[in-house]
Design a protein around this motif. Sequence first.
Motif, PDB file in Angstrom:
ATOM      1  N   THR A  78       0.819  -1.213   0.000  1.00  0.00           N
ATOM      2  CA  THR A  78       0.000   0.000   0.000  1.00  0.00           C
ATOM      3  C   THR A  78       0.852   1.263   0.000  1.00  0.00           C
ATOM      4  OG1 THR A  78      -0.117  -0.006   2.433  1.00  0.00           O
ATOM      5  CG2 THR A  78      -1.848  -1.186   1.230  1.00  0.00           C
TER       6      THR A  78
ATOM      7  N   ARG B  22       1.830   4.994  -5.442  1.00  0.00           N
ATOM      8  CA  ARG B  22       0.756   5.901  -5.034  1.00  0.00           C
ATOM      9  C   ARG B  22       0.628   7.083  -5.977  1.00  0.00           C
ATOM     10  NH1 ARG B  22       3.142   6.685   0.876  1.00  0.00           N
ATOM     11  NH2 ARG B  22       4.923   6.928  -0.527  1.00  0.00           N
TER      12      ARG B  22
ATOM     13  N   ASN C 275       1.399  -2.115 -12.676  1.00  0.00           N
ATOM     14  CA  ASN C 275       0.927  -1.092 -11.748  1.00  0.00           C
ATOM     15  C   ASN C 275       0.758   0.273 -12.402  1.00  0.00           C
ATOM     16  OD1 ASN C 275       0.724  -2.051  -8.752  1.00  0.00           O
ATOM     17  ND2 ASN C 275       2.526  -3.105  -9.566  1.00  0.00           N
TER      18      ASN C 275
ATOM     19  N   LEU D 275      -2.701   0.386 -13.681  1.00  0.00           N
ATOM     20  CA  LEU D 275      -3.662   0.635 -12.600  1.00  0.00           C
ATOM     21  C   LEU D 275      -3.637   2.094 -12.169  1.00  0.00           C
ATOM     22  CD1 LEU D 275      -3.125  -2.508 -10.312  1.00  0.00           C
ATOM     23  CD2 LEU D 275      -4.867  -2.144 -12.070  1.00  0.00           C
ATOM     24  N   MET D 276      -2.459   2.689 -12.145  1.00  0.00           N
ATOM     25  CA  MET D 276      -2.331   4.071 -11.702  1.00  0.00           C
ATOM     26  C   MET D 276      -3.058   5.041 -12.631  1.00  0.00           C
ATOM     27  SD  MET D 276       1.654   4.193 -10.461  1.00  0.00           S
ATOM     28  CE  MET D 276       1.560   5.892  -9.856  1.00  0.00           C
TER      29      MET D 276
ATOM     30  N   GLN E 176      -5.517   4.253 -14.617  1.00  0.00           N
ATOM     31  CA  GLN E 176      -6.952   3.966 -14.519  1.00  0.00           C
ATOM     32  C   GLN E 176      -7.578   4.607 -13.292  1.00  0.00           C
ATOM     33  OE1 GLN E 176      -7.284  -0.319 -14.575  1.00  0.00           O
ATOM     34  NE2 GLN E 176      -6.475  -0.504 -16.655  1.00  0.00           N
ATOM     35  N   ASP E 177      -6.811   4.671 -12.188  1.00  0.00           N
ATOM     36  CA  ASP E 177      -7.315   5.224 -10.930  1.00  0.00           C
ATOM     37  C   ASP E 177      -6.995   6.704 -10.761  1.00  0.00           C
ATOM     38  OD1 ASP E 177      -8.086   2.646 -10.449  1.00  0.00           O
ATOM     39  OD2 ASP E 177      -6.418   2.176  -9.091  1.00  0.00           O
ATOM     40  N   ASN E 178      -6.499   7.330 -11.825  1.00  0.00           N
ATOM     41  CA  ASN E 178      -6.154   8.756 -11.796  1.00  0.00           C
ATOM     42  C   ASN E 178      -5.055   9.089 -10.788  1.00  0.00           C
ATOM     43  OD1 ASN E 178      -8.132   9.499 -13.777  1.00  0.00           O
ATOM     44  ND2 ASN E 178      -9.713   9.353 -12.192  1.00  0.00           N
ATOM     45  N   ARG E 179      -4.175   8.114 -10.536  1.00  0.00           N
ATOM     46  CA  ARG E 179      -3.005   8.404  -9.714  1.00  0.00           C
ATOM     47  C   ARG E 179      -1.844   8.886 -10.580  1.00  0.00           C
ATOM     48  NH1 ARG E 179      -1.937   2.894  -7.261  1.00  0.00           N
ATOM     49  NH2 ARG E 179      -3.581   2.151  -8.640  1.00  0.00           N
TER      50      ARG E 179
END
Length: 223
Positions: free
Chosen positions: A42, A46, A123, A126-127, A129-132
């Motif tokens: 986690t 980020r 990752n 994913l970042m 896609q999640d607007n990170r």
Amino acid sequence: MEKNKSVIKFLKQSIIPLILCCAAFSCKKMFDKLPDDVLDKTQVYRDVNDADAAIIGIYGQLMNISQQYIVLNEVRGDLMDVTPNADKYLNELNQETSSQDNPYADPRPFYTIIMNCNDALYNFKLMVQDNRMTQADYDIRYSAVGAVRSWLYLQLGIQYGTIPYVTNPIADVNALKNESNYPRIGFSALIDSLIAFTAALPAQTPFPAGTSLLTTIDGYATD
């Protein structure tokens, strides 16, 4: 005397078990505590800074295989002979043989970096896609890691001919020994896959000015 015996009995029955319970609880808390030098999942990927850290780490790992790369590609490719001071491993390569523990012939250092590339690429998707991470930041960083992975696979193909070609993240590089899950492909098929993947990378130019990836690692500029 009887009073002292009663006190001792009370201590044995009440205080000592309490101390033991506290000790057991403390031990559990100690083992539950994460090591200070290891990041929990986690705590990574980020934001774009974490993505940059992953890329810089991959670049750093590339330096660790420089000796193996030079010996396998440059020295051996020039058909140079060993000297009397060469160790048994260099003599083995010179005779086109290798023992199980020959560090020059071990593909695992290359695959270790490839697995880290796979993890980063997964990752990064994913970042974004999640607007990170923005799409523009993603394009640069995904392409940087993807190009490194293609280069690593090219080197493995040159040296070993038929190799496992894995693009999904796995935890243990030794899992590649299971050919039923990770079948080997020939050099021609590998080249086709590498060309198709690399040509489709979203960023095909050097890092643009102002990006945080333009830095220096151990005296080498990342551009």
